[in-house]
Design a protein around this motif. Sequence first.
Motif, PDB file in Angstrom:
ATOM      1  N   ALA A 200       0.832  -1.211   0.000  1.00  0.00           N
ATOM      2  CA  ALA A 200       0.000   0.000   0.000  1.00  0.00           C
ATOM      3  C   ALA A 200       0.860   1.252   0.000  1.00  0.00           C
ATOM      4  N   ASN A 201       1.923   1.242   0.788  1.00  0.00           N
ATOM      5  CA  ASN A 201       2.801   2.418   0.862  1.00  0.00           C
ATOM      6  C   ASN A 201       3.500   2.672  -0.464  1.00  0.00           C
ATOM      7  N   ARG A 202       3.935   1.603  -1.114  1.00  0.00           N
ATOM      8  CA  ARG A 202       4.645   1.773  -2.394  1.00  0.00           C
ATOM      9  C   ARG A 202       3.684   2.279  -3.471  1.00  0.00           C
ATOM     10  N   ALA A 203       2.471   1.750  -3.499  1.00  0.00           N
ATOM     11  CA  ALA A 203       1.484   2.207  -4.477  1.00  0.00           C
ATOM     12  C   ALA A 203       1.113   3.662  -4.237  1.00  0.00           C
ATOM     13  N   GLN A 204       0.994   4.020  -2.970  1.00  0.00           N
ATOM     14  CA  GLN A 204       0.674   5.409  -2.637  1.00  0.00           C
ATOM     15  C   GLN A 204       1.813   6.337  -3.048  1.00  0.00           C
TER      16      GLN A 204
ATOM     17  N   THR B 286     -11.077  -1.264   6.080  1.00  0.00           N
ATOM     18  CA  THR B 286     -12.188  -1.063   5.148  1.00  0.00           C
ATOM     19  C   THR B 286     -12.373   0.393   4.747  1.00  0.00           C
ATOM     20  N   ASP B 287     -12.123   1.321   5.669  1.00  0.00           N
ATOM     21  CA  ASP B 287     -12.308   2.739   5.334  1.00  0.00           C
ATOM     22  C   ASP B 287     -11.311   3.171   4.255  1.00  0.00           C
ATOM     23  N   LEU B 288     -10.042   2.788   4.454  1.00  0.00           N
ATOM     24  CA  LEU B 288      -9.032   3.136   3.458  1.00  0.00           C
ATOM     25  C   LEU B 288      -9.287   2.405   2.141  1.00  0.00           C
ATOM     26  N   ARG B 289      -9.730   1.164   2.232  1.00  0.00           N
ATOM     27  CA  ARG B 289     -10.072   0.404   1.015  1.00  0.00           C
ATOM     28  C   ARG B 289     -11.171   1.109   0.241  1.00  0.00           C
ATOM     29  N   ASP B 290     -12.220   1.535   0.957  1.00  0.00           N
ATOM     30  CA  ASP B 290     -13.355   2.184   0.290  1.00  0.00           C
ATOM     31  C   ASP B 290     -12.959   3.532  -0.302  1.00  0.00           C
TER      32      ASP B 290
ATOM     33  N   MET C 215      -3.717  -0.684  -3.879  1.00  0.00           N
ATOM     34  CA  MET C 215      -4.099  -0.157  -2.572  1.00  0.00           C
ATOM     35  C   MET C 215      -5.397  -0.777  -2.086  1.00  0.00           C
ATOM     36  N   ILE C 216      -6.371  -0.915  -2.976  1.00  0.00           N
ATOM     37  CA  ILE C 216      -7.638  -1.535  -2.613  1.00  0.00           C
ATOM     38  C   ILE C 216      -7.408  -2.960  -2.116  1.00  0.00           C
ATOM     39  N   THR C 217      -6.596  -3.693  -2.869  1.00  0.00           N
ATOM     40  CA  THR C 217      -6.302  -5.086  -2.511  1.00  0.00           C
ATOM     41  C   THR C 217      -5.582  -5.173  -1.174  1.00  0.00           C
ATOM     42  N   ALA C 218      -4.575  -4.327  -0.989  1.00  0.00           N
ATOM     43  CA  ALA C 218      -3.782  -4.364   0.242  1.00  0.00           C
ATOM     44  C   ALA C 218      -4.625  -4.000   1.460  1.00  0.00           C
ATOM     45  N   TYR C 219      -5.408  -2.930   1.342  1.00  0.00           N
ATOM     46  CA  TYR C 219      -6.234  -2.517   2.474  1.00  0.00           C
ATOM     47  C   TYR C 219      -7.312  -3.547   2.789  1.00  0.00           C
ATOM     48  N   ASP C 220      -7.824  -4.178   1.749  1.00  0.00           N
ATOM     49  CA  ASP C 220      -8.830  -5.222   1.971  1.00  0.00           C
ATOM     50  C   ASP C 220      -8.217  -6.395   2.744  1.00  0.00           C
ATOM     51  N   LYS C 221      -7.011  -6.796   2.379  1.00  0.00           N
ATOM     52  CA  LYS C 221      -6.325  -7.896   3.070  1.00  0.00           C
ATOM     53  C   LYS C 221      -6.015  -7.531   4.519  1.00  0.00           C
TER      54      LYS C 221
ATOM     55  N   VAL D 284     -11.907   6.537  -5.379  1.00  0.00           N
ATOM     56  CA  VAL D 284     -11.036   7.297  -6.280  1.00  0.00           C
ATOM     57  C   VAL D 284     -10.837   6.555  -7.596  1.00  0.00           C
ATOM     58  N   LEU D 285     -10.660   5.228  -7.519  1.00  0.00           N
ATOM     59  CA  LEU D 285     -10.470   4.441  -8.739  1.00  0.00           C
ATOM     60  C   LEU D 285     -11.714   4.490  -9.617  1.00  0.00           C
ATOM     61  N   ARG D 286     -12.894   4.317  -9.021  1.00  0.00           N
ATOM     62  CA  ARG D 286     -14.137   4.328  -9.811  1.00  0.00           C
ATOM     63  C   ARG D 286     -14.422   5.699 -10.391  1.00  0.00           C
ATOM     64  N   GLN D 287     -14.012   6.752  -9.676  1.00  0.00           N
ATOM     65  CA  GLN D 287     -14.246   8.108 -10.163  1.00  0.00           C
ATOM     66  C   GLN D 287     -13.345   8.441 -11.349  1.00  0.00           C
ATOM     67  N   ASN D 288     -12.097   7.989 -11.273  1.00  0.00           N
ATOM     68  CA  ASN D 288     -11.132   8.329 -12.319  1.00  0.00           C
ATOM     69  C   ASN D 288     -11.053   7.286 -13.430  1.00  0.00           C
TER      70      ASN D 288
END
Length: 249
Positions: free
Chosen positions: A182-186, A215-219, A205-211, A224-228
Amino acid sequence: MAGCSSFGNGPDETAGWSASKLYSSAKDSQEDGAWDKAAKYLEKLESRYPYGRFAQQAQLELGYVYWKGNEPGSALAACDRFIKLHPNHPAVDYVYYLKGLINFNEDLGLAGLISTQDPTERDPKAARDAFDAFRELVIRFPNSKYTPDASKRLNYLVNAMASQEVNVARYYIKRGAYIAAANRAQMAIKTYPQAPANEEALFVMITAYDKLGMTDLRDDADRVLRQNYPNSRYYKDGLERKVAWWKLW
């Protein structure tokens, strides 16, 4: 000393040559593709006539000649030396462009899109050095004839460097190091905000936070992904790449 030759063990054929003869011989060697010989003529010209009108031209051409002779280290050194000695020379924009090309490694860059090698597997330092040279050219010489091509290569390099970060993040996902992923992707998103690779970075990031059960960071990342990228292929394919990223655009 005049009896020693840098071309071999016999007499130096260039002993007593004028600056113009050395330069014309260097140009003839370039036309013949004899890059090593051309470099020797230019080196002799610069050392024997350091203050003549041909010396500066020899310094300018040495970078290209070394590069064509498969001596990238010497070529880069020649470019840096010319920039240091002649920062206001009318052709210094060309030298920045040449420096960028040498690091870019054209055979594996834009001209290598038909290759099966992922460009993000290349040396990241070379990519950064190429980026710095092209960026300097674009900023300092916006009207240079080399700037349009340098700008295209800059765009390519931005995505390549962003993809290098995402590749590391994907590796961390596979290893179960979800916080590092997550940190590297960010980091990729913050450092290269306009890179196409950020689509994959967000999914990492979604995958990492889900694992991690965050949940808040995942959502937030999902929003952001769905918006862009409302039609992101990662929702369907996940992190398994079916087509190499550098063949997608």
